[in-house]
Design an enzyme around this catalytic site. Structure first.
Site, PDB file in Angstrom:
ATOM      1  N   LYS A  36       0.846  -0.800   0.161  1.00 38.77           N
ATOM      2  CA  LYS A  36       0.445   0.012  -0.346  1.00 38.77           C
ATOM      3  C   LYS A  36       0.852   1.086   0.294  1.00 38.77           C
ATOM      4  O   LYS A  36       0.386   2.528  -0.687  1.00 38.77           O
ATOM      5  CB  LYS A  36      -0.373   0.123   1.588  1.00 38.77           C
ATOM      6  CG  LYS A  36      -1.647   1.313   1.488  1.00 38.77           C
ATOM      7  CD  LYS A  36      -2.636   1.393   2.444  1.00 38.77           C
ATOM      8  CE  LYS A  36      -1.404   2.000   4.211  1.00 38.77           C
ATOM      9  NZ  LYS A  36      -1.769   3.007   4.693  1.00 38.77           N
ATOM     10  N   ASN A  37       2.226   1.219   1.130  1.00 34.13           N
ATOM     11  CA  ASN A  37       2.826   2.228   0.234  1.00 34.13           C
ATOM     12  C   ASN A  37       3.927   2.844   0.114  1.00 34.13           C
ATOM     13  O   ASN A  37       4.419   4.291   0.004  1.00 34.13           O
ATOM     14  CB  ASN A  37       3.155   2.931   2.692  1.00 34.13           C
ATOM     15  CG  ASN A  37       2.421   2.651   3.157  1.00 34.13           C
ATOM     16  OD1 ASN A  37       1.041   2.807   2.766  1.00 34.13           O
ATOM     17  ND2 ASN A  37       2.513   2.458   4.533  1.00 34.13           N
TER      18      ASN A  37
ATOM     19  N   CYS B 159      -4.740  12.680  12.415  1.00 31.29           N
ATOM     20  CA  CYS B 159      -5.314  11.731  12.450  1.00 31.29           C
ATOM     21  C   CYS B 159      -5.438  11.039  14.029  1.00 31.29           C
ATOM     22  O   CYS B 159      -4.776  11.325  14.758  1.00 31.29           O
ATOM     23  CB  CYS B 159      -5.207  10.584  11.426  1.00 31.29           C
ATOM     24  SG  CYS B 159      -3.703   9.619  12.270  1.00 31.29           S
TER      25      CYS B 159
ATOM     26  N   ARG C 264       0.294  15.193  13.162  1.00 36.28           N
ATOM     27  CA  ARG C 264       0.559  13.972  11.878  1.00 36.28           C
ATOM     28  C   ARG C 264       0.742  16.022  11.012  1.00 36.28           C
ATOM     29  O   ARG C 264       0.269  15.933   9.798  1.00 36.28           O
ATOM     30  CB  ARG C 264      -0.336  13.404  11.147  1.00 36.28           C
ATOM     31  CG  ARG C 264      -0.572  12.541  11.553  1.00 36.28           C
ATOM     32  CD  ARG C 264      -0.096  10.868  12.118  1.00 36.28           C
ATOM     33  NE  ARG C 264       0.622  10.321  10.144  1.00 36.28           N
ATOM     34  CZ  ARG C 264      -0.538   9.810   9.551  1.00 36.28           C
ATOM     35  NH1 ARG C 264      -1.114   9.162   9.980  1.00 36.28           N
ATOM     36  NH2 ARG C 264       0.974   9.312   8.296  1.00 36.28           N
TER      37      ARG C 264
ATOM     38  N   ASP D 110       5.115   0.306  11.761  1.00 38.94           N
ATOM     39  CA  ASP D 110       3.493   0.172  11.581  1.00 38.94           C
ATOM     40  C   ASP D 110       2.801  -1.273  12.205  1.00 38.94           C
ATOM     41  O   ASP D 110       2.052  -1.384  12.214  1.00 38.94           O
ATOM     42  CB  ASP D 110       2.857   0.200   9.996  1.00 38.94           C
ATOM     43  CG  ASP D 110       3.078   1.902   9.931  1.00 38.94           C
ATOM     44  OD1 ASP D 110       3.387   2.102   8.444  1.00 38.94           O
ATOM     45  OD2 ASP D 110       3.139   2.591  10.534  1.00 38.94           O
TER      46      ASP D 110
ATOM     47  N   ARG E 155      -8.424   0.070   5.038  1.00 37.83           N
ATOM     48  CA  ARG E 155      -7.434   0.385   4.502  1.00 37.83           C
ATOM     49  C   ARG E 155      -6.061  -0.124   3.577  1.00 37.83           C
ATOM     50  O   ARG E 155      -5.779   0.544   2.748  1.00 37.83           O
ATOM     51  CB  ARG E 155      -7.099   1.633   5.564  1.00 37.83           C
ATOM     52  CG  ARG E 155      -8.198   2.640   5.170  1.00 37.83           C
ATOM     53  CD  ARG E 155      -7.811   4.146   6.124  1.00 37.83           C
ATOM     54  NE  ARG E 155      -6.985   4.647   5.881  1.00 37.83           N
ATOM     55  CZ  ARG E 155      -7.036   6.239   6.080  1.00 37.83           C
ATOM     56  NH1 ARG E 155      -6.885   5.937   7.593  1.00 37.83           N
ATOM     57  NH2 ARG E 155      -5.692   6.259   5.006  1.00 37.83           N
TER      58      ARG E 155
HETATM   59  C1  EPZ Z   1       3.991   7.364   6.539  1.00 31.98           C
HETATM   60  O1  EPZ Z   1       3.643   8.105   6.604  1.00 31.98           O
HETATM   61  C2  EPZ Z   1       3.262   5.644   6.092  1.00 31.98           C
HETATM   62  N1  EPZ Z   1       2.204   6.316   5.216  1.00 31.98           N
HETATM   63  C3  EPZ Z   1       2.830   5.363   7.231  1.00 31.98           C
HETATM   64  O2  EPZ Z   1       1.664   4.265   7.635  1.00 31.98           O
HETATM   65  C4  EPZ Z   1       3.782   5.160   8.092  1.00 31.98           C
HETATM   66  O3  EPZ Z   1       3.266   5.197   9.733  1.00 31.98           O
HETATM   67  C5  EPZ Z   1       4.563   6.212   7.952  1.00 31.98           C
HETATM   68  O4  EPZ Z   1       5.271   6.642   6.925  1.00 31.98           O
HETATM   69  C6  EPZ Z   1       6.299   6.140   8.897  1.00 31.98           C
HETATM   70  O5  EPZ Z   1       6.908   5.941   8.540  1.00 31.98           O
HETATM   71  C7  EPZ Z   1       2.187   6.343   4.137  1.00 31.98           C
HETATM   72  O6  EPZ Z   1       2.871   5.994   3.464  1.00 31.98           O
HETATM   73  C8  EPZ Z   1       0.724   6.279   3.606  1.00 31.98           C
HETATM   74  P1  EPZ Z   1       6.016  10.347   8.213  1.00 31.98           P
HETATM   75  P2  EPZ Z   1       3.855   9.400   6.716  1.00 31.98           P
HETATM   76  O7  EPZ Z   1       6.592  11.219   7.612  1.00 31.98           O
HETATM   77  O8  EPZ Z   1       4.380   9.514   5.719  1.00 31.98           O
HETATM   78  C9  EPZ Z   1       6.294  13.997  11.586  1.00 31.98           C
HETATM   79  C10 EPZ Z   1       0.199   3.135   7.727  1.00 31.98           C
HETATM   80  O9  EPZ Z   1       0.245   2.534   8.865  1.00 31.98           O
HETATM   81  N2  EPZ Z   1       6.383  15.330  10.508  1.00 31.98           N
HETATM   82  O10 EPZ Z   1       7.425   9.340   8.085  1.00 31.98           O
HETATM   83  O11 EPZ Z   1       2.542  10.872   7.274  1.00 31.98           O
HETATM   84  C11 EPZ Z   1       4.832  12.630  11.576  1.00 31.98           C
HETATM   85  O12 EPZ Z   1       3.895  13.458  12.265  1.00 31.98           O
HETATM   86  C12 EPZ Z   1       0.809   3.796   7.251  1.00 31.98           C
HETATM   87  O13 EPZ Z   1       0.332   2.024   7.036  1.00 31.98           O
HETATM   88  C13 EPZ Z   1       6.643  15.623  10.788  1.00 31.98           C
HETATM   89  O14 EPZ Z   1       6.177  16.501  12.200  1.00 31.98           O
HETATM   90  O15 EPZ Z   1       5.170   9.729   8.242  1.00 31.98           O
HETATM   91  C14 EPZ Z   1       5.284  11.700  12.072  1.00 31.98           C
HETATM   92  O16 EPZ Z   1       5.281  12.118  13.995  1.00 31.98           O
HETATM   93  C15 EPZ Z   1       0.527   4.538   8.984  1.00 31.98           C
HETATM   94  N3  EPZ Z   1       6.204  16.758   9.861  1.00 31.98           N
HETATM   95  C16 EPZ Z   1       6.969  11.512  11.987  1.00 31.98           C
HETATM   96  O17 EPZ Z   1       7.393  12.524  11.535  1.00 31.98           O
HETATM   97  C17 EPZ Z   1       6.270  16.244   8.642  1.00 31.98           C
HETATM   98  O18 EPZ Z   1       6.053  17.777   7.689  1.00 31.98           O
HETATM   99  C18 EPZ Z   1       7.280  10.277  11.004  1.00 31.98           C
HETATM  100  O19 EPZ Z   1       5.686  10.568   9.561  1.00 31.98           O
HETATM  101  C19 EPZ Z   1       6.024  15.470   8.020  1.00 31.98           C
HETATM  102  C20 EPZ Z   1       5.826  14.210   9.337  1.00 31.98           C
END
Ligand code: EPZ
Length: 423
Positions: free
Chosen positions: A22-23, A116, A121, A305, A397
């Site tokens: 998915k990701n 969420c 996020r 995850d 999802r």
């Molecule tokens: C991706 O989300 C995945 N989703 C998530 O999977 C996964 O948990 C996450 O990466 C971490 O591996 C998809 O790929 C669609 P991040 P993403 O930006 O990109 C903070 C699932 O269950 N952050 O790496 O949104 C954020 O709040 C989902 O399949 C900022 O502060 O994750 C978090 O604490 C859930 N500012 C951390 O970084 C930003 O601009 C990691 O977020 C961006 C992120």
């Protein structure tokens, strides 16, 4: 809304075939906005988030066909460069259209993705990166207007290796003349798959010695055909379901090294694994499950995850295990539901302490997020009696044909819609 009814106490056994990631599929689908030429993607899992992404692409102006896990995407007139809140609120990852639209049209108007269940996020890393590339980002009334007279190459150091920000900025940089360097980027396997697809489209990306992404922008990108990588979170989830039910399961069509940390931890907890080229067999094990301390981290660390499904396994350990969720600020919603099934879990900030119990007991529980929902399904598979898991739409999802796959492994699981009194 659909629920799962699970009659537990059965050891899973047999072989499960893992779907496409998915990701990886979501950002790769979005990357097709970078070209007007035809793209063909195979092994695209039939999931709610994928269908939402296809709706977004159609809204923006693409023509889509989707059958047997193959998606064909073609131009269908001029692309739009704005998205309605209705679509963005269904899936945060829709914000990733910003990069391609900014690169092509120098302007994108996107609703800010709300938080969420698992956290606020924010998208500050995305927006700061776009500003480095010469864009201005104005936020008003819940939308962000990103525009640039001219986009310029830049060296961008991400303050945190955000997966989404890495992908958004990478897709944008592919069409910016000159050399852009992205430092402290996410290194998840899904990023590699996006890079592989972008390269097939004609993008010029190389990985520097420190893991930086170095992009030589090109004028245009062409269509490409690609098969999505296996879903490492699905494969890890099934390995944990096999272990928790004391079953004997071969997880096939996966990439074992993408689950390297989990394989190590499962073996340290007492399980015997047979690791093949594209499969992992979790052998039946009736001994003590040793309590471990795990801490989630960006790849190759322990995947956030898989934290929830792992916690379910630890509810059956001998002793007290510790789970430190260091990536998201609120990713323990499954814990109180597991406690309702007899687990002994205490949480304080990012740390959960899990004291093992002999047995879990069936209960009526609610999932609040995708992976927490899977954790409750595993608990239901282990518990004596019939567990009812509500809000299955969260689980839909990210897990394709979940009840079919689990039933084929010997689980007693049925989907039920009480509103329609339908099985
Ligand atoms: C991706 O989300 C995945 N989703 C998530 O999977 C996964 O948990 C996450 O990466 C971490 O591996 C998809 O790929 C669609 P991040 P993403 O930006 O990109 C903070 C699932 O269950 N952050 O790496 O949104 C954020 O709040 C989902 O399949 C900022 O502060 O994750 C978090 O604490 C859930 N500012 C951390 O970084 C930003 O601009 C990691 O977020 C961006 C992120």
């Amino acid at each position: 809304m659909d629920r799962f009814l699970i009659r537990g106490g059965k050891k899973l056994h047999g072989t499960v075939h893992i779907s496409g990631s998915k990701n990886a599929a979501l950002p790769i689908l979005v990357a097709t906005l970078l070209t007007d030429e035809k793209c063909i993607l195979h092994r695209v899992p039939n999931l709610r988030d994928v269908r939402t992404t296809l709706k977004i692409l159609e809204y923006l102006g693409k023509k889509i066909t989707y059958q047997n896990n193959t998606v064909t995407i073609e131009a269908n007139g001029q692309l739009k460069n704005d998205l309605p809140y209705e679509l963005v609120k269904q899936m945060r990852a829709s914000f990733w259209v910003a990069g391609p639209l900014l690169a092509r049209f120098k302007e994108a108007q996107i609703p800010l993705p709300g938080g969420c269940a698992i956290g606020v996020r924010p998208v500050d890393i995305h927006l700061k990166g776009f500003e480095k590339l010469g864009a201005s980002c104005e936020t008003q009334a819940g939308n962000v207007l990103i525009r640039a007279e001219k986009l310029v190459p830049a060296k961008i150091v991400l303050r945190f290796p955000s997966v989404g920000a890495t992908q958004n900025l990478l897709m944008c940089a592919c069409l910016i003349e000159g050399e852009t360097v992205l430092e402290n980027v996410a290194k998840e396997p899904e990023i590699d798959d996006v890079i592989s697809f972008l390269t097939k489209m004609g993008a010029r990306i190389r990985i520097g010695e420190k893991g930086n992404l170095i992009v030589q922008g090109v004028k245009t990108l062409h269509g490409a055909e690609h098969t999505v990588v296996a879903d490492r979170i699905e494969s890890g989830s099934f390995m944990l379901a096999a272990a928790a039910t004391r079953g004997d399961v071969t997880v096939a069509d996966c990439v074992p090294e993408h689950n390297a940390i989990l394989l190590e931890d499962l073996q340290e907890a007492g399980f015997t694994l047979t690791v093949g080229k594209d499969s992992v067999r979790v052998h039946a094990y009736d001994g003590e499950i040793k309590p471990l301390r795990i801490c989630t981290a960006p790849y190759p660390g322990f995947a956030t995850d898989l934290q929830a499904p792992w916690m379910t396994l630890m509810t059956l350990c001998t002793g007290t295990a510790e789970v430190d969720e260091a990536v998201f600020e609120n990713r323990f919603m499954h814990a109180p539901e597991l406690v309702r099934m007899g687990a002994q879990i205490s949480t304080e900030k990012s740390l959960a302490r899990v004291t093992g119990v002999k047995k879990l007991s069936a209960a009526h529980v609610q999932s609040s997020d995708l992976r927490g929902g899977f954790a409750l399904v595993i608990a239901g598979l282990c518990a004596e009696g019939e567990t009812e898991v509500e809000r299955v739409y969260h689980i839909d999802r990210g897990y394709e044909k979940l009840e079919e796959k689990l039933t084929a492994l010997g689980a007693d699981i049925r989907r039920y819609n009480p509103d329609k009194n339908e099985f």
